[in-house]
Design an enzyme around this catalytic site. Sequence first.
Site, PDB file in Angstrom:
ATOM      1  N   HIS A  85     -20.947  26.048 -32.456  1.00 48.56           N
ATOM      2  CA  HIS A  85     -22.297  26.493 -32.817  1.00 48.56           C
ATOM      3  C   HIS A  85     -22.522  26.307 -34.317  1.00 48.56           C
ATOM      4  O   HIS A  85     -21.631  26.588 -35.108  1.00 48.56           O
ATOM      5  CB  HIS A  85     -22.480  27.965 -32.448  1.00 48.56           C
ATOM      6  CG  HIS A  85     -22.479  28.180 -30.974  1.00 48.56           C
ATOM      7  ND1 HIS A  85     -21.792  29.195 -30.359  1.00 48.56           N
ATOM      8  CD2 HIS A  85     -23.103  27.492 -29.984  1.00 48.56           C
ATOM      9  CE1 HIS A  85     -21.984  29.120 -29.047  1.00 48.56           C
ATOM     10  NE2 HIS A  85     -22.768  28.093 -28.791  1.00 48.56           N
TER      11      HIS A  85
ATOM     12  N   TYR B  59     -27.763  29.173 -32.934  1.00 50.90           N
ATOM     13  CA  TYR B  59     -28.239  30.382 -32.260  1.00 50.90           C
ATOM     14  C   TYR B  59     -29.593  30.806 -32.807  1.00 50.90           C
ATOM     15  O   TYR B  59     -29.933  30.514 -33.948  1.00 50.90           O
ATOM     16  CB  TYR B  59     -27.255  31.529 -32.529  1.00 50.90           C
ATOM     17  CG  TYR B  59     -26.169  31.710 -31.498  1.00 50.90           C
ATOM     18  CD1 TYR B  59     -25.826  30.699 -30.614  1.00 50.90           C
ATOM     19  CD2 TYR B  59     -25.479  32.917 -31.416  1.00 50.90           C
ATOM     20  CE1 TYR B  59     -24.826  30.898 -29.675  1.00 50.90           C
ATOM     21  CE2 TYR B  59     -24.475  33.105 -30.490  1.00 50.90           C
ATOM     22  CZ  TYR B  59     -24.158  32.089 -29.619  1.00 50.90           C
ATOM     23  OH  TYR B  59     -23.174  32.297 -28.696  1.00 50.90           O
TER      24      TYR B  59
ATOM     25  N   HIS C  37     -26.938  21.216 -24.931  1.00 54.70           N
ATOM     26  CA  HIS C  37     -26.114  22.166 -25.683  1.00 54.70           C
ATOM     27  C   HIS C  37     -24.718  22.256 -25.062  1.00 54.70           C
ATOM     28  O   HIS C  37     -23.703  22.141 -25.766  1.00 54.70           O
ATOM     29  CB  HIS C  37     -26.825  23.529 -25.679  1.00 54.70           C
ATOM     30  CG  HIS C  37     -26.094  24.614 -26.390  1.00 54.70           C
ATOM     31  ND1 HIS C  37     -26.476  25.085 -27.624  1.00 54.70           N
ATOM     32  CD2 HIS C  37     -25.003  25.344 -26.043  1.00 54.70           C
ATOM     33  CE1 HIS C  37     -25.651  26.042 -28.000  1.00 54.70           C
ATOM     34  NE2 HIS C  37     -24.743  26.226 -27.061  1.00 54.70           N
ATOM     35  N   GLU C  38     -24.656  22.434 -23.763  1.00 48.90           N
ATOM     36  CA  GLU C  38     -23.347  22.580 -23.106  1.00 48.90           C
ATOM     37  C   GLU C  38     -22.561  21.270 -23.146  1.00 48.90           C
ATOM     38  O   GLU C  38     -21.339  21.281 -23.330  1.00 48.90           O
ATOM     39  CB  GLU C  38     -23.509  23.075 -21.668  1.00 48.90           C
ATOM     40  CG  GLU C  38     -24.188  24.443 -21.526  1.00 48.90           C
ATOM     41  CD  GLU C  38     -23.583  25.553 -22.377  1.00 48.90           C
ATOM     42  OE1 GLU C  38     -22.391  25.464 -22.715  1.00 48.90           O
ATOM     43  OE2 GLU C  38     -24.320  26.496 -22.713  1.00 48.90           O
TER      44      GLU C  38
END
Length: 265
Positions: A174, A220, A164-165
């Site tokens: 996102h 998310y 993700h990072e």
Amino acid sequence: MDTTASLSILLLLFGISVANPVRKPEPPAFVPIPGNVDITTKFLETNKGSSERLMHGDIVIPKTRNALYCLNNNCFWKKNSKNLVEVPYIVSSSYSSADISVIQNAMSTFHNKTCIRFVPRVNQTDYISIEDKDGCYSYLGRIGGQQLVSLKRTGCLYHGIIQHELNHALGFYHEHTRSDRDKYVKINWEYIPTDKASNFQIQNTNNQNTTYDYSSIMHYGKTAFSNTVGKDTITPIPNAAVEIGQRQDMSNIDILRINKLYGCV
Ligand SMILES: *[C@@H]1O[C@H](CO)[C@@H](O)[C@H](O)[C@H]1NC(C)=O
Ligand SMILES: *[C@@H]1O[C@H](CO)[C@@H](O)[C@H](O)[C@H]1NC(C)=O
Ligand SMILES: *[C@@H]1O[C@H](CO)[C@@H](O)[C@H](O)[C@H]1NC(C)=O
Ligand SMILES: [Zn+2]
């Protein structure tokens, strides 16, 4: 001294780790997040009290430059003459070799499925510095020079969170802030504290003709930033039961997008 023993000592002197049958097994390089916690819950919890100015939970706002303007090719990493996109990296010395193998295993998904290559930095000007800071966060895209990717040892060293990072560092927002998200998710503003509303702001994203991806590693979870226990801030539509916020691995669409954005063929 027999040859095997002297060879082992030689290898140790050079810092090369050799498989030793009596040593305890290494933890698996693929580390899923334990328990029934989705990716946002995990990193938002880890990022509480972070000293950086964070946007959308885990994107660092550069002090000299607005991360929102990642629309021109300037903030993407460059292709080399072999058509591979090199992203040089260094890692902080505070990680153990097991930590580093978790990081490198997460990188290997990119290597196996896209033209992105995270390579140990030699002398490149632009590179990411992976450090054990106070949370899991990254800049958006290539910002020039050294740029931090924070992966706190306790809380961020999970396969999905690392991916993700790294995806932020490649330039991805996102999923729930995509320009067309209102067709796919309903944002329940009544459960979002005013000072957290910016986390749900729609961005002018380049969706590259890919469908909205509930299974994206960049999506998310349902309860992100909720101020009320048991109330969701994000509800998939029309089917509220669709899962979001998965934390295991990049989805096929995540991979497709990297390949499209970076022109990997
Ligand atoms: C990538 O491919 C290598 C070589 O086939 C393999 O060892 C590694 O496990 C793969 N990584 C992932 C995350 O699938
Ligand atoms: C890095 O080193 C190579 C080989 O010595 C050299 O050709 C290149 O110009 C250097 N790059 C930078 C950014 O200093
Ligand atoms: C998306 O598809 C449209 C129509 O097929 C095409 O004109 C456009 O170039 C595509 N955009 C991207 C970013 O692939
Ligand atoms: Zn994020």
